[in-house]
Structures are given as structure tokens and as C-alpha cells.
Design a protein around this motif. Structure first.
Motif, PDB file in Angstrom:
ATOM      1  N   ASP A 343      31.050  47.497  52.225  1.00  0.00           N
ATOM      2  CA  ASP A 343      31.040  46.128  51.677  1.00  0.00           C
ATOM      3  C   ASP A 343      31.216  46.164  50.154  1.00  0.00           C
ATOM      4  O   ASP A 343      31.926  45.330  49.574  1.00  0.00           O
ATOM      5  N   LYS A 344      30.543  47.139  49.514  1.00  0.00           N
ATOM      6  CA  LYS A 344      30.672  47.262  48.062  1.00  0.00           C
ATOM      7  C   LYS A 344      32.110  47.627  47.681  1.00  0.00           C
ATOM      8  O   LYS A 344      32.686  47.032  46.757  1.00  0.00           O
ATOM      9  N   LEU A 345      32.688  48.577  48.389  1.00  0.00           N
ATOM     10  CA  LEU A 345      34.057  49.005  48.078  1.00  0.00           C
ATOM     11  C   LEU A 345      35.054  47.877  48.313  1.00  0.00           C
ATOM     12  O   LEU A 345      36.020  47.732  47.566  1.00  0.00           O
ATOM     13  N   ASN A 346      34.826  47.089  49.361  1.00  0.00           N
ATOM     14  CA  ASN A 346      35.745  45.980  49.656  1.00  0.00           C
ATOM     15  C   ASN A 346      35.701  44.903  48.573  1.00  0.00           C
ATOM     16  O   ASN A 346      36.623  44.083  48.482  1.00  0.00           O
ATOM     17  N   GLY A 347      34.631  44.914  47.765  1.00  0.00           N
ATOM     18  CA  GLY A 347      34.550  43.955  46.660  1.00  0.00           C
ATOM     19  C   GLY A 347      35.193  44.458  45.388  1.00  0.00           C
ATOM     20  O   GLY A 347      35.262  43.725  44.397  1.00  0.00           O
ATOM     21  N   TYR A 348      35.635  45.705  45.365  1.00  0.00           N
ATOM     22  CA  TYR A 348      36.258  46.289  44.179  1.00  0.00           C
ATOM     23  C   TYR A 348      37.708  45.861  44.054  1.00  0.00           C
ATOM     24  O   TYR A 348      38.388  45.608  45.053  1.00  0.00           O
ATOM     25  N   ASP A 349      38.213  45.840  42.820  1.00  0.00           N
ATOM     26  CA  ASP A 349      39.659  45.776  42.623  1.00  0.00           C
ATOM     27  C   ASP A 349      40.189  47.207  42.554  1.00  0.00           C
ATOM     28  O   ASP A 349      39.425  48.177  42.690  1.00  0.00           O
ATOM     29  N   SER A 350      41.477  47.360  42.319  1.00  0.00           N
ATOM     30  CA  SER A 350      42.069  48.706  42.386  1.00  0.00           C
ATOM     31  C   SER A 350      41.501  49.623  41.313  1.00  0.00           C
ATOM     32  O   SER A 350      41.283  50.819  41.548  1.00  0.00           O
ATOM     33  N   ASP A 351      41.252  49.073  40.098  1.00  0.00           N
ATOM     34  CA  ASP A 351      40.713  49.906  39.015  1.00  0.00           C
ATOM     35  C   ASP A 351      39.311  50.410  39.361  1.00  0.00           C
ATOM     36  O   ASP A 351      38.989  51.594  39.147  1.00  0.00           O
ATOM     37  N   ALA A 352      38.471  49.516  39.898  1.00  0.00           N
ATOM     38  CA  ALA A 352      37.110  49.916  40.242  1.00  0.00           C
ATOM     39  C   ALA A 352      37.107  50.936  41.380  1.00  0.00           C
ATOM     40  O   ALA A 352      36.323  51.889  41.371  1.00  0.00           O
ATOM     41  N   LEU A 353      37.996  50.747  42.365  1.00  0.00           N
ATOM     42  CA  LEU A 353      38.048  51.690  43.483  1.00  0.00           C
ATOM     43  C   LEU A 353      38.539  53.055  43.007  1.00  0.00           C
ATOM     44  O   LEU A 353      38.026  54.101  43.425  1.00  0.00           O
ATOM     45  N   GLN A 354      39.546  53.034  42.098  1.00  0.00           N
ATOM     46  CA  GLN A 354      40.032  54.311  41.553  1.00  0.00           C
ATOM     47  C   GLN A 354      38.928  55.034  40.799  1.00  0.00           C
ATOM     48  O   GLN A 354      38.768  56.261  40.922  1.00  0.00           O
ATOM     49  N   ASP A 393      22.194  58.786  51.201  1.00  0.00           N
ATOM     50  CA  ASP A 393      22.191  57.526  51.944  1.00  0.00           C
ATOM     51  C   ASP A 393      23.326  56.612  51.492  1.00  0.00           C
ATOM     52  O   ASP A 393      23.171  55.385  51.461  1.00  0.00           O
ATOM     53  N   PHE A 394      24.455  57.216  51.109  1.00  0.00           N
ATOM     54  CA  PHE A 394      25.680  56.513  50.710  1.00  0.00           C
ATOM     55  C   PHE A 394      25.488  55.705  49.420  1.00  0.00           C
ATOM     56  O   PHE A 394      26.332  54.900  49.080  1.00  0.00           O
ATOM     57  N   LYS A 395      24.377  55.926  48.716  1.00  0.00           N
ATOM     58  CA  LYS A 395      24.121  55.189  47.467  1.00  0.00           C
ATOM     59  C   LYS A 395      24.521  56.042  46.281  1.00  0.00           C
ATOM     60  O   LYS A 395      23.687  56.499  45.487  1.00  0.00           O
ATOM     61  N   VAL A 396      25.817  56.303  46.157  1.00  0.00           N
ATOM     62  CA  VAL A 396      26.335  57.118  45.064  1.00  0.00           C
ATOM     63  C   VAL A 396      27.130  56.215  44.116  1.00  0.00           C
ATOM     64  O   VAL A 396      27.815  55.288  44.553  1.00  0.00           O
ATOM     65  N   PRO A 397      27.030  56.446  42.795  1.00  0.00           N
ATOM     66  CA  PRO A 397      27.779  55.607  41.853  1.00  0.00           C
ATOM     67  C   PRO A 397      29.288  55.833  41.958  1.00  0.00           C
ATOM     68  O   PRO A 397      30.082  54.940  41.609  1.00  0.00           O
ATOM     69  N   SER A 398      29.672  57.037  42.365  1.00  0.00           N
ATOM     70  CA  SER A 398      31.073  57.368  42.593  1.00  0.00           C
ATOM     71  C   SER A 398      31.092  58.597  43.505  1.00  0.00           C
ATOM     72  O   SER A 398      30.039  59.150  43.844  1.00  0.00           O
ATOM     73  N   MET A 399      32.295  59.056  43.864  1.00  0.00           N
ATOM     74  CA  MET A 399      32.390  60.236  44.726  1.00  0.00           C
ATOM     75  C   MET A 399      32.302  61.528  43.931  1.00  0.00           C
ATOM     76  O   MET A 399      32.338  62.614  44.508  1.00  0.00           O
TER      77      MET A 399
END
Length: 405
Positions: A343-354, A393-399
Motif C-alpha cells: 500500500d505504501k509503495l502504491n502511493g509512491y511516484d516514480s522518484d520515490a519508488l526508485q 516485518d517489511f518496515k524498511v525505509p528502503s531496500m
């Protein structure tokens, strides 16, 4: 003094299957399995080991014996049927049951044990059709309501037989397995490898890739080789135990669904992210340029599934919890955490997802230096990376913490 028991129908209480032993002519048998033979592209092709000189000599002898009237050991046919049909078997005659199987389940049959004998029968028919097609032969039907029961039966049947390995055994029946997975997992598409289809976007997987995940989940380790014989007897036992205890149905399919969902979330802005990375003048050597590339990688898919299996079920021989309800609760909690991340990722734009994916770090870790045994390194790398994701628990600021694990 030994006493025989005249029963053609037996109930296997361990995996809840019905076994029916009967006999039919070679002609009727070949007509019955013809569709299964055609769909798999030829049974002889699947048994490459039979091309050796020794195997050819043995099969030639078998063909000669069939033409002369030899009786072969029973061939075992698997049938995945609905519960109403299975319940009706006890009330119907064997003849009526076989007639119903040939009409209602003709397209869903699998040859669990007897591919070599079927190939020999076809060659014998080519030599003397008029005589051979009237020969009687024994056939055992193994009828179950799930594919995993048939696979368990096949593993037991073939344990100790030299030409088989786990991968080959699974591939023989992978068609009904994949069909069952299609009903349990929301794939974008399962590819038709016979037609040369290749993965073009997230959520698409080849059937043999899914079979590899199936093996990795059962063994709970990334270092598997689906092309070579798995000689480790403990691996066979571990896989057999996993299948017989229905862990696949309860846990494997949800784990694959989680991988599919994460694959899709990672690839939401592939075109924009790829264009942005290619436009960077200072990072033209970056090899991983879009989110879909993560799960394009077989080691990544296997690493995710093994990390999930180990987190949910524990390592083989060190199961964390024998309580099925507690294990299911653990799975449900993981699914909720993953859903929150998506849900968090789906709220990102391309820059935030990158920024979140940190594909630059992934490229550096995978391709930053030359290595030997690249495949083994990448499997261990992704196993460690995704374990971090589960542990946090998938609560990471980034990968990045995953890629640097």
C-alpha cells in the motif's frame, strides 16, 4: 500359509486417495492416455536417460517381450477428481468408474509411474498392431482430490529408481500442479514455454520456474539443482514429508501470491525509472534499471520463497511450531505486513519508488566485482536480503539494508 485378499479398491488413509487395480487392453489404455501424452510433448522426450545405449537395449528387449505376449507390471495413472466423484467410487463398479474417468477426466490424467512402459507399448504397436492392441494389461488408478497427494504417491513410487530425480518427477505432473496454482494464485499470466513465451512484465512466470519454487519451498534451501539427480536421501524425505502434511496447499500458494504482489509493486514505474537511470551521466554502468528486474532473476524468486518458508515454518528439522493454527496466524501476520508495504509503495511516484528500491546498490552488490559460482552467490545473496525484509516485518525505509545484508 499366506492368504490372498481379493480387493481391487483400496483406500490410502495417509494421503486420502483411492487406489483401483484393474485390467484393460493395450488399445484401450493407449486411447485413455493419448491426450496426456500429446499435451506433454511425448513421454519418450521426457525420459532422456532412455537414449543411452544400455537403456535402448533394455527397452528393445521390453518391446520384444510385449510383442510375444509378456505381462507388464501395473502402470499407475493419477486422477485429480472432485469429492462427489470420489465418494461415488465406493458405490459403483470398477468398470463404471473407469468409464467415468475416461469420459469426465480424460484431459486431467497423469501417468504417475509407467512412462517407459507406455513408450515401449507404443513401439510394440508399431511392430505388430493387430496382435499387441488386444493384449491385456494391468492399470492402477490413483484418485485424489488434490495434486499434492498424487505427487506424494509418485515420489514414493520412484524412490530408489536410478533414472529419476525430484525435478523430473515433479515435471511429469507439473501440468495439473500449475493448473491448481492458477486457481490459488492471482498470476498476471503463466507462460506457455512450448510456444516460446517469455516473461515481459511483473506477475508472469514460466511453469518450470514455479516448479523450482515448489522444490525450494519444500527443501527450504536455495542451493538446489533441478537438472541433476538429488542424491541426498534426506532431501527426498524432507520433500516427501512436506507434501504429505499438506504444507504446500496451506502455505506455498500464499507465499507465491506474496511474491507476485511484491513483483508487481516493484515494477509500477518501470518505464520512468529505466529512463531516469539511463539519463544519469554518472551511472551508465548500472545494470539493474527497473523494478521488474529483481524478480526476473531466478535466484531472487527462490531466495524470497526460501526466506518466507524458513520464517513461517522454520528450518528443516528445526520446525518452530507444530501447531497449525499458530503457523497460520504467523502467515496471516506476514501477509498483513506485506500488504501494508505494498500500500505504501502504491502511493509512491516514480522518484520515490526508485529511491526505495535502491537499484544502484543492488547493481553494485551483484555486479560490482567478478565472482566464481555466480548462481550460488546470487541465491545466497537474495536469501539473506529477503530474510532482512521478513525479520524487519517489511518496515524498511528502503531496500538498501536488504541489499547490504
Amino acid at each position: 500359509m499366506a492368504t490372498s485378499i481379493d480387493h481391487t479398491l483400496l483406500h490410502d488413509q495417509r494421503v486420502n486417495c483411492i487406489s483401483i487395480m484393474t485390467a484393460m487392453t493395450v488399445r484401450d489404455y493407449i486411447n485413455l492416455v493419448d491426450s496426456a501424452y500429446q499435451k506433454r510433448g511425448g513421454l519418450a522426450h521426457q525420459r532422456d536417460a532412455l537414449k543411452t545405449t544400455t537403456a535402448r537395449r533394455i527397452r528393445s528387449r521390453m518391446v520384444d517381450d510385449i510383442v510375444k505376449g509378456a505381462v507388464l507390471p501395473p502402470i499407475v495413472i493419477g486422477v485429480v477428481a472432485n469429492n462427489d466423484f470420489i465418494k461415488s467410487i465406493q458405490e459403483n463398479s470398477t468398470s463404471d468408474t473407469v468409464t467415468a474417468i475416461s469420459s469426465d477426466y480424460y484431459e486431467a490424467l497423469s501417468i504417475i509411474d509407467g512412462m517407459q512402459r507406455t513408450t515401449a507399448l507404443l513401439e510394440a504397436l508399431d511392430q505388430n498392431r493387430n496382435s499387441v492392441e488386444e493384449h491385456p494389461m494391468r492399470v492402477e488408478f490413483w484418485i485424489a482430490d488434490t495434486t499434492e497427494s498424487l505427487i506424494y504417491r509418485m515420489l514414493v513410487l520412484n524412490t530408489g529408481q536410478v533414472p529419476w530425480n525430484l525435478s523430473r518427477q515433479l515435471q511429469v505432473v507439473y501440468a495439473p500442479l500449475i493448473e491448481e496454482m492458477k486457481g490459488q494464485v492471482d498470476f498476471e499470466r503463466v507462460l506457455d514455454t512450448n510456444a516460446g513465451e517469455r516473461r515481459a512484465k511483473a506477475g508472469e512466470y514460466a511453469p518450470d520456474n514455479l516448479v523450482e519454487l515448489y522444490i525450494a519451498f519444500g527443501l527450504r534451501k536455495t542451493d538446489i539443482d533441478t537438472q541433476e539427480t538429488l542424491a541426498d536421501e534426506f532431501s527426498r524425505l524432507d520433500m516427501t514429508e512436506a507434501l504429505s502434511s499438506h504444507k504446500y496447499r496451506d502455505f506455498f500458494y500464499p507465499v507465491v501470491q506474496m511474491m507476485v504482489d511484491l513483483d508487481k509493486a516493484f515494477s509500477s514505474f518501470d518505464a520512468e525509472i529505466e529512463a531516469a537511470i539511463e539519463g544519469q551521466t554518472d551511472d551508465t554502468a548500472q545494470k539493474v534499471k527497473k523494478g521488474r528486474s529483481i524478480f526476473d532473476s531466478k535466484p531472487a524468486r527462490i531466495g524470497f520463497v526460501v526466506a518466507a518458508a524458513t520464517t513461517i515454518l522454520g528450518r528443516v528439522g528445526m520446525e518452530q511450531d507444530d501447531d497449525p493454527d499458530a503457523t497460520k496466524a504467523k502467515l496471516a501476520a506476514i501477509q498483513r505486513s506485506l500488504s501494508a508495504l505494498i500500500d505504501k509503495l502504491n502511493g509512491y511516484d516514480s522518484d520515490a519508488l526508485q529511491t526505495f528500491l535502491r537499484l544502484d546498490v543492488l547493481s553494485e552488490r551483484l555486479y560490482g566485482q567478478k565472482r566464481s559460482a555466480v548462481g550460488r552467490y546470487e541465491r545466497a545473496f537474495f536469501d539473506s536480503a529477503f530474510k532482512i525484509l521478513f525479520e524487519e516485518d517489511f518496515k524498511v525505509p528502503s531496500m538498501e539494508p536488504c541489499w547490504r545484508a
